[in-house]
Design a protein around this motif. Structure first.
Motif, PDB file in Angstrom:
ATOM      1  N   UNK A  62     -70.591  87.622 -73.238  1.00 52.03           N
ATOM      2  CA  UNK A  62     -69.789  88.798 -72.910  1.00 52.03           C
ATOM      3  C   UNK A  62     -68.646  88.350 -72.015  1.00 52.03           C
ATOM      4  N   UNK A  63     -67.433  88.491 -72.496  1.00 53.82           N
ATOM      5  CA  UNK A  63     -66.275  88.127 -71.680  1.00 53.82           C
ATOM      6  C   UNK A  63     -66.090  89.114 -70.528  1.00 53.82           C
TER       7      UNK A  63
ATOM      8  N   UNK B 186     -71.353  86.974 -68.930  1.00 56.56           N
ATOM      9  CA  UNK B 186     -72.701  86.549 -69.295  1.00 56.56           C
ATOM     10  C   UNK B 186     -72.689  85.514 -70.432  1.00 56.56           C
ATOM     11  N   UNK B 187     -73.391  84.427 -70.218  1.00 56.11           N
ATOM     12  CA  UNK B 187     -73.615  83.427 -71.251  1.00 56.11           C
ATOM     13  C   UNK B 187     -72.472  82.458 -71.497  1.00 56.11           C
TER      14      UNK B 187
ATOM     15  N   UNK C 275     -60.096  86.006 -74.874  1.00 58.49           N
ATOM     16  CA  UNK C 275     -60.857  86.389 -73.683  1.00 58.49           C
ATOM     17  C   UNK C 275     -61.827  85.272 -73.288  1.00 58.49           C
ATOM     18  N   UNK C 276     -62.427  84.628 -74.276  1.00 53.59           N
ATOM     19  CA  UNK C 276     -63.275  83.468 -74.003  1.00 53.59           C
ATOM     20  C   UNK C 276     -62.456  82.352 -73.360  1.00 53.59           C
ATOM     21  N   UNK C 277     -61.245  82.149 -73.878  1.00 54.43           N
ATOM     22  CA  UNK C 277     -60.353  81.120 -73.335  1.00 54.43           C
ATOM     23  C   UNK C 277     -60.036  81.406 -71.869  1.00 54.43           C
ATOM     24  N   UNK C 278     -59.703  82.663 -71.553  1.00 54.32           N
ATOM     25  CA  UNK C 278     -59.359  83.011 -70.174  1.00 54.32           C
ATOM     26  C   UNK C 278     -60.559  82.867 -69.244  1.00 54.32           C
ATOM     27  N   UNK C 279     -61.750  83.213 -69.722  1.00 51.24           N
ATOM     28  CA  UNK C 279     -62.958  83.028 -68.909  1.00 51.24           C
ATOM     29  C   UNK C 279     -63.204  81.544 -68.645  1.00 51.24           C
ATOM     30  N   UNK C 280     -63.015  80.728 -69.661  1.00 45.07           N
ATOM     31  CA  UNK C 280     -63.189  79.280 -69.540  1.00 45.07           C
ATOM     32  C   UNK C 280     -62.185  78.693 -68.551  1.00 45.07           C
ATOM     33  N   UNK C 281     -60.926  79.079 -68.694  1.00 48.51           N
ATOM     34  CA  UNK C 281     -59.851  78.476 -67.904  1.00 48.51           C
ATOM     35  C   UNK C 281     -59.733  79.055 -66.491  1.00 48.51           C
TER      36      UNK C 281
ATOM     37  N   UNK D 177     -71.825  84.823 -80.751  1.00 53.26           N
ATOM     38  CA  UNK D 177     -71.733  86.270 -80.887  1.00 53.26           C
ATOM     39  C   UNK D 177     -71.195  86.838 -79.589  1.00 53.26           C
ATOM     40  N   UNK D 178     -69.942  87.296 -79.604  1.00 58.22           N
ATOM     41  CA  UNK D 178     -69.287  87.769 -78.386  1.00 58.22           C
ATOM     42  C   UNK D 178     -69.396  89.295 -78.260  1.00 58.22           C
TER      43      UNK D 178
END
Length: 208
Positions: A156-157, A161-162, A23-29, A121-122
């Motif tokens: 938070x994905x 946030x953040x 989910x972090x990857x998708x938010x980044x990309x 911390x996600x």
């Protein structure tokens, strides 16, 4: 006029299955969030490049995700190889995912010994009024790691946030690290030139 090549830095996501690395990857990309009920299982390493600018300096972060293969031993060498940064991810609503971070940290130190390490911390949107993992817990973990952790974040994905702030800060750390490395290399080159010059001067004075 030749274009200036923007340095590319490999950044890897590490942590237990289910903490939100993909989910972090998708938010980044793509700046997207896909609910767990709609996700399709993915297998295989994936990466995405994104450029960041800090002041007058630019850097390209190449973020890597395991694609759900974090438990497959064969990915270790290719995943960690040449990593300049590693983000240790755990879920703020799952204390167990936090307590096993030391093993993931050991993997980073073993297989990507030069990588700068960050703690994330996600799922901040799920941590509740009494989080399972507090800020104090995160600080204690960093102290036990003897300064191996460069910075800590809460993200938070779901809300986003953040996340952008975290990657921008990672980019800042890597730019500073590269600048220090570049200055050290220049200093060493300069020292070699001075040393050679002194040797030539001494040789000439001896022949007189």
């Amino acid at each position: 006029m030749a274009s200036v090549k923007i340095p590319e830095q490999k950044v890897i996501l590490c942590g237990e299955y289910g903490v939100g690395k993909s989910s972090l990857f998708r938010r980044f990309a793509f700046n997207l969030f896909i609910p767990s009920s709609s996700k399709q299982s993915t297998l295989g390493l994936d990466h995405f490049n994104k450029e960041y600018k800090v002041g007058d300096r630019a850097i390209k972060l190449q973020l890597w995700d395991t694609g759900g293969m974090e438990r497959v031993a064969s990915i270790t060498s290719s995943y960690y190889k040449f990593a300049e940064a590693a983000i240790l991810v755990f879920s703020l609503d799952n204390a167990a995912s936090f307590h096993v971070l030391s093993q993931h940290l050991l993997d980073i130190v073993t297989y990507a010994e030069n990588a700068k390490i960050f703690l994330c911390g996600n799922k901040q949107d799920l941590e509740g009024s009494v989080p399972q993992v507090s800020t104090t817990d995160m600080e204690s973990f960093c102290e036990q790691c003897h300064s191996l952790i460069s910075a800590t974040y809460k993200t938070s994905c779901k809300t986003g946030e953040g996340i952008e702030d975290m990657f921008l800060d990672v980019a800042h750390h890597l730019i500073e690290s590269n600048q220090s490395r570049f200055q050290l290399q220049n200093f060493k080159r300069g020292s070699i030139k001075i040393h050679k010059f002194n040797e030539e001067t001494n040789a000439e004075s001896c022949s007189c």
